[in-house]
Scaffold this active site. Structure first.
Site, PDB file in Angstrom:
ATOM      1  N   CYS A 189      67.072  29.038 -11.402  1.00  0.00           N
ATOM      2  CA  CYS A 189      67.416  27.926 -12.296  1.00  0.00           C
ATOM      3  C   CYS A 189      66.270  27.582 -13.237  1.00  0.00           C
ATOM      4  O   CYS A 189      66.473  27.400 -14.444  1.00  0.00           O
ATOM      5  CB  CYS A 189      67.796  26.712 -11.461  1.00  0.00           C
TER       6      CYS A 189
ATOM      7  N   HIS B 276      65.424  19.442 -12.152  1.00  0.00           N
ATOM      8  CA  HIS B 276      64.017  19.800 -12.396  1.00  0.00           C
ATOM      9  C   HIS B 276      63.649  19.318 -13.810  1.00  0.00           C
ATOM     10  O   HIS B 276      64.516  19.222 -14.690  1.00  0.00           O
ATOM     11  CB  HIS B 276      63.814  21.310 -12.410  1.00  0.00           C
TER      12      HIS B 276
END
Ligand SMILES: NC(=O)C1=CN([C@@H]2O[C@H](COP(=O)(O)OP(=O)(O)OC[C@H]3O[C@@H](n4cnc5c(N)ncnc54)[C@H](O)[C@@H]3O)[C@@H](O)[C@H]2O)C=CC1
Ligand SMILES: O=C(OP(=O)(O)O)[C@H](O)COP(=O)(O)O
Length: 334
Positions: free
Chosen positions: A141, A217
């Site tokens: 990711c 994130h």
């Protein structure tokens, strides 16, 4: 002819990829594997997805619960043209022998080492490299997020320095932490920079921290430029980059919380935010240095990449045909 797809590992990534595959008119979801008959197995079955035991050793669990499976992983492998391996990191490499034996193609995830596959993949950066390949790794990711924005700026980049602020766990995970600490990755560079280099050839160093959040994130990106670009030009580049969206603090996007609320307000499945979110105000050029801040929805940004990788492996669409098709089917905004 539709490509027949199986999913081995029906967790955070696997269930989202299964959903995405089911939305494609050139693919057919044949089944998914589960290790146990938990609520996810029941929900899959209720929504019409055939559930297979991840191996024979898990069959007694299903028998005990009187949960009738469609077979085991080996049976699923006989039915499919390609398997998407979304098992926990490192397990894909061990499973590869099974896929080779079955003579089928396989897509691996970012928790695997690059060596597991012939190509490490981010559709908009290197779709063509996966054409006709048998084994492709969709990168992690964070690597996907970095690669999406950096590949758009590649011609301007001399050196990238990026700090990754990583979520501690996914929302469904009650075991991992930290819940009250900031945990630095003391190995420098963190694995993200070298991982980006498996997709695009740029100079990059990364450092990473894990913080107590489950939502997304965040990346703080600093670029030394090899040729001038203005802030306005960078905004225009990102406005024209697929799977990258600009968000403004001015409009209420103060943190990852509002980004996830935005995905909820769009009624996205699992509040998926497939696009990389760049804060518009953060884009700054100071001399030969460019700065920006972006957020990555770790549970979903790699999902469209899995779909595109399958089209590339079977050579059933060219790069933009596939990206556009995937975007449309998942409601990706641009
Ligand atoms: N969660 C995330 O933020 C992201 C994860 N990835 C990568 O995707 C891969 C999968 O990660 P997640 O979906 O997060 O993990 P997960 O733990 O949510 O899902 C893995 C699934 O595999 C199942 N499983 C365990 N052993 C198995 C076996 N022997 N055979 C078949 N299935 C088995 C588990 O029960 C679980 O359902 C990893 O390589 C990870 O690094 C990539 C991008 C983001
Ligand atoms: O691929 C991911 O992160 P990474 O790019 O930091 O390796 C996912 O967020 C999974 O990370 P995890 O290994 O912390 O579960």
């Amino acid at each position: 002819m539709k490509v027949k797809v199986g999913i081995n590992g029906y967790g955070t990534i696997g269930k989202r990829v299964a959903y995405a595959v089911s939305k494609q008119d050139d693919m057919e979801l044949i089944g998914v594997t589960k290790t146990k008959p938990d609520f996810e197995a029941y929900l899959a079955r209720e929504s019409g997805i055939p559930v297979y035991a991840a191996s024979e050793e898990f069959l007694p669990r299903f028998e005990k619960a009187s949960f009738e499976v469609a077979g085991t992983l080996n049976d699923l492998l006989e039915e499919v043209d390609v398997i998407v391996d979304a098992t926990p990191g490192g397990m894909g490499a061990k499973n590869k022998a099974l896929y080779e034996k079955a003579g089928i193609k396989a897509v691996f995830q970012g928790g695997e080492k690059a060596e597991v596959a012939q190509v490490s993949f981010v559709a908009q950066a290197n779709y063509e490299k996966a054409l006709g390949k048998d084994y492709v790794r969709v990168v992690s990711c964070n690597t996907t997020g970095l690669t999406r924005t950096l590949s758009a700026l590649q011609e301007y980049i001399d050196y990238v320095y990026a700090v990754m602020i990583r979520r501690a766990a996914d929302p469904n995970d009650s075991k991992r932490g930290p819940i009250n600490a900031i945990k630095p990755t003391v190995e420098v560079p963190s694995h993200h920079g070298p991982d980006v280099q498996t997709v695009i050839p740029i100079n990059i160093e990364t450092m990473a921290f894990v913080v107590p959040t489950t939502l997304m994130h965040v990346h703080s990106v600093m670029i030394e430029l090899k040729k001038p670009i203005t802030r306005e030009d960078v905004i225009e580049v990102f406005e024209n980059t697929t799977r990258v969206l600009l968000f403004e603090k001015e409009k209420g996007f103060e943190s990852t919380a509002q980004l996830i609320e935005f995905a909820r307000d769009l009624h996205r499945e699992w509040n998926n935010l497939y696009e990389i979110a760049v804060w518009k105000e953060s884009i700054s050029v100071k001399g030969n240095r460019l700065f920006y801040i972006q957020a990555v929805h770790q549970e979903s940004d790699v999902v469209p990449e899995n779909v595109d990788s399958i089209r590339a492996m079977f050579e059933i669409a060219d790069k933009w045909e596939s990206i556009k098709k995937t975007n449309k089917s998942l409601g990706i905004l641009k």
